[in-house]
Enzyme design. Structure first.
Site, PDB file in Angstrom:
ATOM      1  N   CYS A 229       8.887  -1.139   7.456  1.00 39.01           N
ATOM      2  CA  CYS A 229       8.647  -1.916   6.243  1.00 39.01           C
ATOM      3  C   CYS A 229       7.354  -1.460   5.563  1.00 39.01           C
ATOM      4  CB  CYS A 229       8.567  -3.397   6.601  1.00 39.01           C
ATOM      5  SG  CYS A 229       8.157  -4.467   5.196  1.00 39.01           S
ATOM      6  N   CYS A 232       4.695  -4.653   5.911  1.00 38.41           N
ATOM      7  CA  CYS A 232       4.097  -5.119   7.168  1.00 38.41           C
ATOM      8  C   CYS A 232       4.201  -4.104   8.302  1.00 38.41           C
ATOM      9  CB  CYS A 232       4.749  -6.434   7.593  1.00 38.41           C
ATOM     10  SG  CYS A 232       6.460  -6.241   8.173  1.00 38.41           S
ATOM     11  N   CYS A 245      13.690  -7.146   6.703  1.00 36.90           N
ATOM     12  CA  CYS A 245      12.544  -7.126   7.607  1.00 36.90           C
ATOM     13  C   CYS A 245      12.182  -8.560   7.944  1.00 36.90           C
ATOM     14  CB  CYS A 245      11.366  -6.407   6.955  1.00 36.90           C
ATOM     15  SG  CYS A 245       9.853  -6.414   7.968  1.00 36.90           S
ATOM     16  N   CYS A 247       9.445  -9.929   7.807  1.00 33.91           N
ATOM     17  CA  CYS A 247       8.439 -10.477   6.898  1.00 33.91           C
ATOM     18  C   CYS A 247       9.055 -11.099   5.653  1.00 33.91           C
ATOM     19  CB  CYS A 247       7.441  -9.400   6.498  1.00 33.91           C
ATOM     20  SG  CYS A 247       8.086  -8.162   5.340  1.00 33.91           S
ATOM     21  N   ASP A 364       3.059  23.440   0.059  1.00 35.29           N
ATOM     22  CA  ASP A 364       3.379  23.038   1.423  1.00 35.29           C
ATOM     23  C   ASP A 364       4.891  23.080   1.622  1.00 35.29           C
ATOM     24  OD1 ASP A 364       3.355  21.741   3.988  1.00 35.29           O
ATOM     25  OD2 ASP A 364       3.920  19.900   2.926  1.00 35.29           O
TER      26      ASP A 364
END
EC number: 6.3.5.13
Length: 439
Positions: A229, A232, A245, A247, A364
């Site tokens: 998440c 959280c 989630c 939360c 990259d």
């Protein structure tokens, strides 16, 4: 009429509008305030620079032209963009395609300014607006890292959030940092309608800060950034098409949903897309385009009909003839994009993969290790481009038989007669389009 005089014009042509949508927006103002001389002069200087760049064969000139304009007048973007209805489109994948689709749909209403060449940083955004000073609408794809600044300048009516996934770390940064910046920017613009992907956890987290939201559900194929998440750091629970989630962050119920080739609208009607572009990703992009265009007054069936006229996106998906070969051109820039591209490759056709690592690509190349190149096993594969050696190492670990040819055009010519699938990242694709007649 000179550019300066045209830019200073205060009256626009009358705008014909579609009015049978409950979500239609007031027409843009028909009177434009006089633009300051500094801005007019800066725009003219930018246009001249862009013309010189094109004439010298250095590129299309959008970026350098916009850069010159901003250097001469840092407030130029705000001034050139005022009194327009602006749609911003952002996300890791699908920006160019979705922006073009929305542009096509809104052209049913009036003239649209758009950065259809893919120049999606502030320089290119400004150049697109300056090129169409009288257009009452603007549809602008914006690199996700620049959305906060561009949104502050243009105060968009609509912001389309497609997806957020890992990209080149040296150019974009960590994807969760991008989500936090977007979340803050959205909170700063409560009057902007956010058209957001309910299936992307990072997008959903950012869009929950919006005062006005339209959720679009299209399904997900890339889940590499959705295990934890963003609020959280708790574990995300996936059950079929839903996620949540502990939360409280959970998949919002979408008002628009994609089901195969059909898009279900908020009223429960179904619109048949019947696109000429291949793959689920393009159908998902179309669902976002329909939702955004509907917000501004274009009925879904009208928008869908206009989307069916699109056959390629700046050369992507186009098939060209080169001597003994029929070459289909495709673009893939990051792992999420590769997931979709690998799914639409013809299984019996040789594949040429071209990779560069210039500034616009990101230097990259660690993202190569997140791409499931194992799907290319058993096929005839040629690696090419400036960084073909890096790609060759990755394919060795994927146990994909291949050979290398640094020059992409020579790689095509070396294959047996017949079809060729050519997949390239950004600058490799751009360079190839410039070299291949008909691309």
């Amino acid at each position: 009429m000179t550019h300066s005089r045209r830019f200073a014009e205060t009256r626009r042509r009358p705008v014909a509008r579609v009015t049978d949508s409950a979500n239609s927006q007031r027409p843009p103002s028909t009177i434009q305030p006089v633009t300051p001389f500094r801005t007019r002069a800066s725009v003219s200087a930018g246009r001249l620079t862009a013309w010189l760049s094109r004439s010298a064969g250095l590129g299309k000139g959008a970026v350098i032209g916009g850069r010159i304009t901003l250097a001469l007048d840092p407030k130029a973007l705000r001034r050139v963009g005022r009194d327009r209805t602006v749609v911003l489109v952002t996300g890791t994948n699908g920006k160019t395609t979705t922006a073009l689709m929305i542009t096509k749909a809104l052209e049913a209403l009036a003239e649209v300014a758009a950065n259809s060449d893919g120049a999606n940083m502030p320089d290119g955004v400004l150049a697109a607006l300056a090129a169409r000073p009288e257009a009452p609408y603007a549809v602008l794809e914006v690199d996700e890292t620049y959305v906060p600044w561009v949104a502050d300048q243009l105060n968009p009516a609509v912001l389309v959030l497609l997806n957020l996934s890992r990209d080149q770390l040296d150019r974009v940064g960590e994807v969760r940092s991008t989500e936090r910046e977007l979340r803050k920017a959205i909170g700063n613009h409560p009057e902007t309608t956010i058209v957001a992907n309910s299936d992307d956890i990072l997008v959903a987290s950012a869009a929950t800060e919006a005062g006005k939201r339209i959720w679009v559900g299209t399904g997900r194929r890339w889940t590499g950034d959705s295990t934890a998440c963003p609020r959280c750091d708790g574990l995300i629970d996936h059950v079929k098409d839903h996620w949540s989630c502990a939360c409280g962050l959970a998949r919002p119920e979408p008002a628009w949903t994609l089901d195969g080739d059909l898009v279900r609208t908020p009223g429960g009607r179904h619109v048949d897309l019947d696109l000429r572009l291949p793959g689920d990703a393009n159908r998902a992009n179309a669902a976002f385009a329909l939702a955004a265009a509907h917000r501004l007054g274009v009925p879904p069936h009208t928008a869908a009909a206009r989307l069916r006229t699109i056959t390629d996106i700046g050369g992507r998906y186009r098939t060209i003839r080169r001597s003994r070969h029929s070459v289909r051109l495709m673009l893939a820039k990051n792992p999420a994009g590769w997931v979709e591209t690998l799914r639409v490759l013809d299984e019996d056709t040789p594949v040429v993969v071209a990779v560069n690592a210039q500034e616009a690509d990101g230097r990259d190349l660690s993202w190569l290790w997140d791409v499931h190149f194992e799907r290319l096993r058993g096929r005839q594969v040629v690696v090419t481009g400036e960084r073909c050696a890096d790609l060759a190492v990755r394919l060795c670990y994927a146990e994909v038989a291949h050979w290398a040819e640094p020059d992409p055009v020579a790689a095509i010519d070396a294959l047996p007669p017949g079809g060729v699938e050519l997949v390239a990242n950004y600058t490799a694709f751009r360079d190839l389009v410039g070299r291949l007649p008909g691309a």
